[in-house]
Design a protein around this motif. Structure first.
Motif, PDB file in Angstrom:
ATOM      1  N   UNK A  54       0.805  -1.228   0.000  1.00 11.39           N
ATOM      2  CA  UNK A  54       0.000   0.000   0.000  1.00 11.39           C
ATOM      3  C   UNK A  54       0.835   1.274   0.000  1.00 11.39           C
ATOM      4  N   UNK A  55       2.144   1.163   0.232  1.00 13.66           N
ATOM      5  CA  UNK A  55       2.978   2.360   0.231  1.00 13.66           C
ATOM      6  C   UNK A  55       3.164   2.872  -1.191  1.00 13.66           C
ATOM      7  N   UNK A  56       2.874   4.160  -1.368  1.00 11.10           N
ATOM      8  CA  UNK A  56       3.067   4.851  -2.658  1.00 11.10           C
ATOM      9  C   UNK A  56       2.233   4.268  -3.794  1.00 11.10           C
ATOM     10  N   UNK A  57       1.111   3.639  -3.449  1.00 10.51           N
ATOM     11  CA  UNK A  57       0.137   3.210  -4.454  1.00 10.51           C
ATOM     12  C   UNK A  57      -1.240   3.649  -3.978  1.00 10.51           C
ATOM     13  N   UNK A  58      -2.185   3.717  -4.893  1.00 12.19           N
ATOM     14  CA  UNK A  58      -3.559   4.079  -4.540  1.00 12.19           C
ATOM     15  C   UNK A  58      -4.435   2.848  -4.748  1.00 12.19           C
ATOM     16  N   UNK A  59      -5.058   2.403  -3.666  1.00  9.53           N
ATOM     17  CA  UNK A  59      -5.867   1.188  -3.701  1.00  9.53           C
ATOM     18  C   UNK A  59      -7.348   1.516  -3.740  1.00  9.53           C
ATOM     19  N   UNK A  60      -8.128   0.567  -4.228  1.00  8.34           N
ATOM     20  CA  UNK A  60      -9.583   0.642  -4.134  1.00  8.34           C
ATOM     21  C   UNK A  60     -10.045  -0.488  -3.224  1.00  8.34           C
ATOM     22  N   UNK A  61     -11.262  -0.395  -2.740  1.00  8.49           N
ATOM     23  CA  UNK A  61     -11.778  -1.380  -1.797  1.00  8.49           C
ATOM     24  C   UNK A  61     -11.751  -2.785  -2.376  1.00  8.49           C
ATOM     25  N   UNK A  62     -11.318  -3.745  -1.549  1.00  8.47           N
ATOM     26  CA  UNK A  62     -11.310  -5.151  -1.917  1.00  8.47           C
ATOM     27  C   UNK A  62     -11.999  -5.929  -0.798  1.00  8.47           C
ATOM     28  N   UNK A  63     -13.208  -6.384  -1.085  1.00 14.76           N
ATOM     29  CA  UNK A  63     -14.044  -7.028  -0.067  1.00 14.76           C
ATOM     30  C   UNK A  63     -14.052  -8.541  -0.249  1.00 14.76           C
ATOM     31  N   UNK A  64     -14.054  -9.265   0.886  1.00 13.89           N
ATOM     32  CA  UNK A  64     -14.105 -10.726   0.859  1.00 13.89           C
ATOM     33  C   UNK A  64     -14.977 -11.194   2.020  1.00 13.89           C
ATOM     34  N   UNK A  65     -16.127 -11.769   1.699  1.00 14.24           N
ATOM     35  CA  UNK A  65     -17.073 -12.237   2.723  1.00 14.24           C
ATOM     36  C   UNK A  65     -16.483 -13.303   3.643  1.00 14.24           C
ATOM     37  N   UNK A  66     -15.458 -14.017   3.173  1.00 14.61           N
ATOM     38  CA  UNK A  66     -14.899 -15.123   3.958  1.00 14.61           C
ATOM     39  C   UNK A  66     -13.934 -14.632   5.041  1.00 14.61           C
ATOM     40  N   UNK A  67     -13.568 -13.355   5.017  1.00  7.98           N
ATOM     41  CA  UNK A  67     -12.582 -12.841   5.974  1.00  7.98           C
ATOM     42  C   UNK A  67     -13.267 -12.081   7.109  1.00  7.98           C
ATOM     43  N   UNK A  68     -12.577 -12.047   8.264  1.00  6.57           N
ATOM     44  CA  UNK A  68     -13.229 -11.542   9.478  1.00  6.57           C
ATOM     45  C   UNK A  68     -12.767 -10.155   9.917  1.00  6.57           C
TER      46      UNK A  68
END
Length: 200
Positions: A54-68
């Motif tokens: 995530x350093x020096x990059x621009x991210x968009x939301x990444x959703x995963x129903x299996x994660x808590x």
């Protein structure tokens, strides 16, 4: 994923907050007992098993129903600065007193953390952005308390529900608009000088 976690993450999306889903665990020793932080003896040691670059990059939301759990990205690219108030010594009580003195107690979007601290989220004015454009983080000395400030190339743990015999969570406790960073907070950041800390 619990319904409460799903609801909190949906709220993050409606606020325009970018997050990535991750798996959260509580560390245990060889006997199966929870491990507590040596510096914060009342606080469990918890970890995320996945951190994206995530350093020096621009991210968009990444959703995963299996994660808590989730990770929330801060910085100019996300129009978001985070204040991480740790539950250590009398930090929570003193910070609440300070907020009340400045007429701003619990008036921005806030999460309660697994160790009963708080994450407050703020937006910045254009002038504040200009002055903080090279600021990454201030760790552990905000107002002389156990408080961190996270901005460029930083992240915070976001909504999460994890644990086995005992449940731990990061949950929204003040679902209000994200406020503009107040001058008394902004001036404290400027007064500390800029500590350039990048977590990779």
């Amino acid at each position: 994923m619990t319904s409460k976690l799903k609801e909190d993450l949906q709220t993050f999306s409606t606020k325009g907050i970018v997050y990535h889903s991750t798996t959260m665990i509580v560390k245990k020793d060889t006997t199966g007992e929870y491990i507590y932080n040596k510096e914060y003896p009342n606080n469990i040691v918890k970890v995320a098993l996945y951190f994206p670059k995530y350093a020096n990059v621009i991210l968009t939301t990444k959703h995963d129903d299996a994660k808590n759990g989730s990770l929330v990205f801060t910085g100019e690219a996300y129009d978001l600065i985070g204040i991480d108030i740790d539950n250590k010594d009398d930090t929570v009580e003193k910070y609440e007193e300070l907020s009340k003195e400045n007429g701003f107690h619990k008036k921005t979007f806030t999460l309660k953390t697994a160790n009963n601290g708080f994450h407050e989220y703020y937006k910045l004015t254009e002038i504040q952005k200009e002055q903080l454009n090279k600021f990454n983080a201030l760790e552990g000395d905000f107002f002389g308390l156990h408080i961190d400030v996270k901005y460029n190339n930083q992240l915070l743990f976001g909504p999460a529900v994890f644990g086995d015999e005992k449940e731990f969570s990061y949950e929204i406790i003040h679902n209000v608009d994200i406020a503009i960073l107040l001058n008394y907070l902004f001036n404290e950041i400027l007064g500390n000088g800029f500590f350039y800390l990048i977590i990779i």
